[in-house]
Every structure is written in structure tokens, then in C-alpha cells.
Design an enzyme around this catalytic site. Sequence first.
Site, PDB file in Angstrom:
ATOM      1  CB  VAL A  80      36.574  29.321  14.995  1.00 58.26           C
ATOM      2  CG1 VAL A  80      35.771  28.399  16.006  1.00 58.26           C
ATOM      3  CG2 VAL A  80      35.760  28.730  13.686  1.00 58.26           C
ATOM      4  N   GLY A  83      42.208  30.824   9.241  1.00 60.40           N
ATOM      5  CA  GLY A  83      43.413  31.512   8.677  1.00 60.40           C
ATOM      6  C   GLY A  83      43.513  32.695   9.336  1.00 60.40           C
ATOM      7  CB  THR A  84      46.009  35.557   9.129  1.00 59.25           C
ATOM      8  OG1 THR A  84      46.401  35.384   7.920  1.00 59.25           O
ATOM      9  CG2 THR A  84      47.101  34.655   9.901  1.00 59.25           C
ATOM     10  CG  ASN A  85      44.228  36.899   4.835  1.00 61.52           C
ATOM     11  OD1 ASN A  85      44.256  38.090   4.983  1.00 61.52           O
ATOM     12  ND2 ASN A  85      45.132  35.905   4.644  1.00 61.52           N
ATOM     13  N   GLY A  86      40.380  35.259   7.703  1.00 63.48           N
ATOM     14  CA  GLY A  86      38.984  34.754   7.687  1.00 63.48           C
ATOM     15  C   GLY A  86      38.710  34.241   9.060  1.00 63.48           C
ATOM     16  CG  MET A  88      33.243  29.303   9.249  1.00 64.23           C
ATOM     17  SD  MET A  88      33.839  28.047   8.122  1.00 64.23           S
ATOM     18  CE  MET A  88      34.865  26.915   9.295  1.00 64.23           C
ATOM     19  CG  ASP A 231      40.128  17.549  -0.797  1.00 62.88           C
ATOM     20  OD1 ASP A 231      40.671  16.765  -0.105  1.00 62.88           O
ATOM     21  OD2 ASP A 231      39.652  18.737  -0.418  1.00 62.88           O
TER      22      ASP A 231
END
Length: 442
Positions: A80, A83-86, A88, A231
Amino acid sequence: MDIYYILNHDNSDNNIFDFENNSDTIDIGKNYKKCNGQGQMLPPPTLITPSNQNDTITYYTDGRSISVPRKMLIDPNTIVDCGTNGIMFIAFNFETQKRVILKKLSKRMFDNELNGHRIIRNLIFQNLFQGGKHISTYQSIFKRKCSDSYQPPLTSILNSIISSNDNPQQHSTLIQQKDDEDFYFESIQPQYSLLNLISNNMLDQDDICQLFYEILMGLKFMHSAGVIHRDLDPENSIFVDENFNIKFTEFNNCFLLDTDPTFLFNKEYITNTYSYRAPETIWGDSLYTEATDVWGAGVLFAELLLGKRLFRSFNSKEHLKSIYKLIGAPKASEGAYVVKGELLFFLMEYNRKNSFQPTFNNTFIGCNQIQIDLLKNMLCWDPRDRYSVNEILESPYFENIHDRTNFIPCDKNLNVNIHFDILNLKPNQMTNLIDQEFLNPS
């Protein structure tokens, strides 16, 4: 280096991980095909052995390359975008005999300095907390060269720009370029996210007590290092392993108490949702303390008891209204301490225009008095009025499981110099820092 193309898979086909645990070899031939220089499909070597398991093997899928050690058997159904840079995906690590999650990040991710700072902060705090009972850290970090260039679909780029509210001119459409070095982060695949257990009503009262206790013990461990997590998102930051133990992950929002300046707390505080944020984090220059995490733990406790989300907030005003409806308006002194400026005016105006009873009692109508007392003393506007983690642990709620002698504090010291330098690092300096401080030996 061998290159393979991932073949189309039916999602019901789980044979990719068929193997004997005591075997020294794994057959991957039925899942991948190799392409020679003439474009002919050739069968790949079918044996993974201790002698070749660290050889680089490159898989192509949807125009992108994934270069991993041969010991990593990729499940193509799990790939999947993140983001556009990775991307997973899940793989099986032949060496450790465990299913793992691998996150591949392009070096271009660090061109956005905010993203880079968050990655570095995560690594720094992972190192600090490594070995903690309730901490899940990366199993390995390695890098591999891209075998080809990749430009994502236009829709993917546009969605990223819209969701991030970035300037479109700052986005490069060429996300992966031949011979770029990508970073790969390996972590153990968790059994569940905490949200899975909450939303699927999988917990009885004993489970709730045990999980909440472990959340508190994990926070106590981090607080012993002078760090607050900030978080406590049950979907992305807290997981449950196969032994039903709580594991904290994702430490890029951690804040070093007594050392980090307040501006840093707000400058890079980016969460997926406001729903777990304490009211004092929304606006202001208050002295942030462990009570910030106590609020988040209180929200998690409420959700464990209710079996559903307590708040669904996606902006600051919406979140303050949700808190107001649950526990009522803050006293004048509390409001001035917790929120500032425009938001304080908004909150006072909202209070003036609305007159209704807080929904707290009706929301928790099925809870016992001990649970109610804990919730009331965790979910309060003023952080100075909240119970400490130790006070919560001393509650009669945990009298059958709390062992005061069973706590091991964090015994490491944070490298404050590296920590402070993060904000000044440029992209190439950030990638060099990963090489020097965090990368596993090849």
C-alpha cells in the site's frame, strides 16, 4: 542483484508463506518470475539459504521497485502507499521466522524538512526507549538502491497535495529515480491495533483493566526518561501483540520535558486526529507536563469501556466543543490557563450562547463508581487537577494486578545535542545522520 516481477495474486491465496519452520530453505518460485536482459521470464532461484539470505533481490510491482534482502519474502497483496514518497508491505523474515512490516521511504522524503525531522525524532526516541517492556521499535533499518525510476499516477500526487495542504510547486512528480538510495524500516507485525480491539467489542472487563494498566505502565516508563508521548492514537501508535501485551510505537511527537522549548512542542506537533489531544495542547504556552498524556490515557480508558470512539475531532474548535459537551465549560481560571487568544474567546462565546448539561453521566452510565472517579480525574480541563500516572495506578481498580516492585525505569540518557540539532538539519544531513547513527550493518 536479481530482479523479479510480482505476479498477480488472488487475495485468497495465502500460500506465499507455506513453509516448514525448521527448514533452512524456502521455495519462492511459484510467486515471482525473473526477467533476463531479453525480456524473457525465467524462474528465480527457489532456495533461500543462510549463505544467500542477505543478497539483494528486487521486485517490481505497478511500476515501482522494492529492493530487499532475499530473506524478506514479500506478500504482494499487502503493498500500500504511505504518501507519495513511500510504500508499506508485509513480508516474512526467513531469518527471524516472523511476519514483519516493511516501510520503504524514498530519500526524497527528506526534501520536505518537516517530514525528515519527524523521522529523525522517531528514531532518536526509539533508541532511547529500546528494551522497554511496552515499547515496539524497528527490528532493522537498511537501505537499497532503486533499480529504476518511478513516477506515480497523477491522481496520487493530487491527493497527496490536497491532503497535506502543501504548495503544489513544492512537490516533485518523480518520486523514485534510478540509483537513489531508499531507506527500509522493519518492524514486527502486530497482532492487533488497540482500535481493532476497542471497535470490535473483543474485550471483557478483565481485559479492559489489564490493557489500561499496561498503557499506564508504558507511559510511566517513558515519563521516567523525562519524555511525554503526546500521540496516544489507538489506530497508529498503540498495538497489542500475540501475548496481549500493549506496545507503543511511533515516537515522532514525543516531547522532552524540562529541555524542549515550548515553541518546539507546537511547531512540529502533527497528529492524525485531534481526538486524543489534551485541551492545553490546542493553543497556548502553558508548561506542558505528564498530565498531557494522562488526558490521552483517559480518552483511551473511556473508549475501552464504551467500545467506541469518545471524540471525533478534526480541528481545534470542533475538539474544544466536544470536550465542552462532555465535561462542561471550564472555570474562568481553567479556561485562561488552558487556552489562549482566539480560542479562549471562542470557548467563552460558545459557553455564553449554549446552555445544556454535560453528557458525562449519560455517556458512562454503565460504568462503576471506581471507573467514573478515574475518568473524572483524568478528563478535566486544567492539567494541574488531573491525577498523576502513579495516583491512577494506586486506584482500587488495579488492586489485583498492580505490583509496585515490577517497574523498571528507562535507564538511558538522550543525546540532547543530536536532539536539538534536528531543527537545523538539511536533507542530506538527515540522511547522513541515519547512515551514521541508526543504519544496520549491511
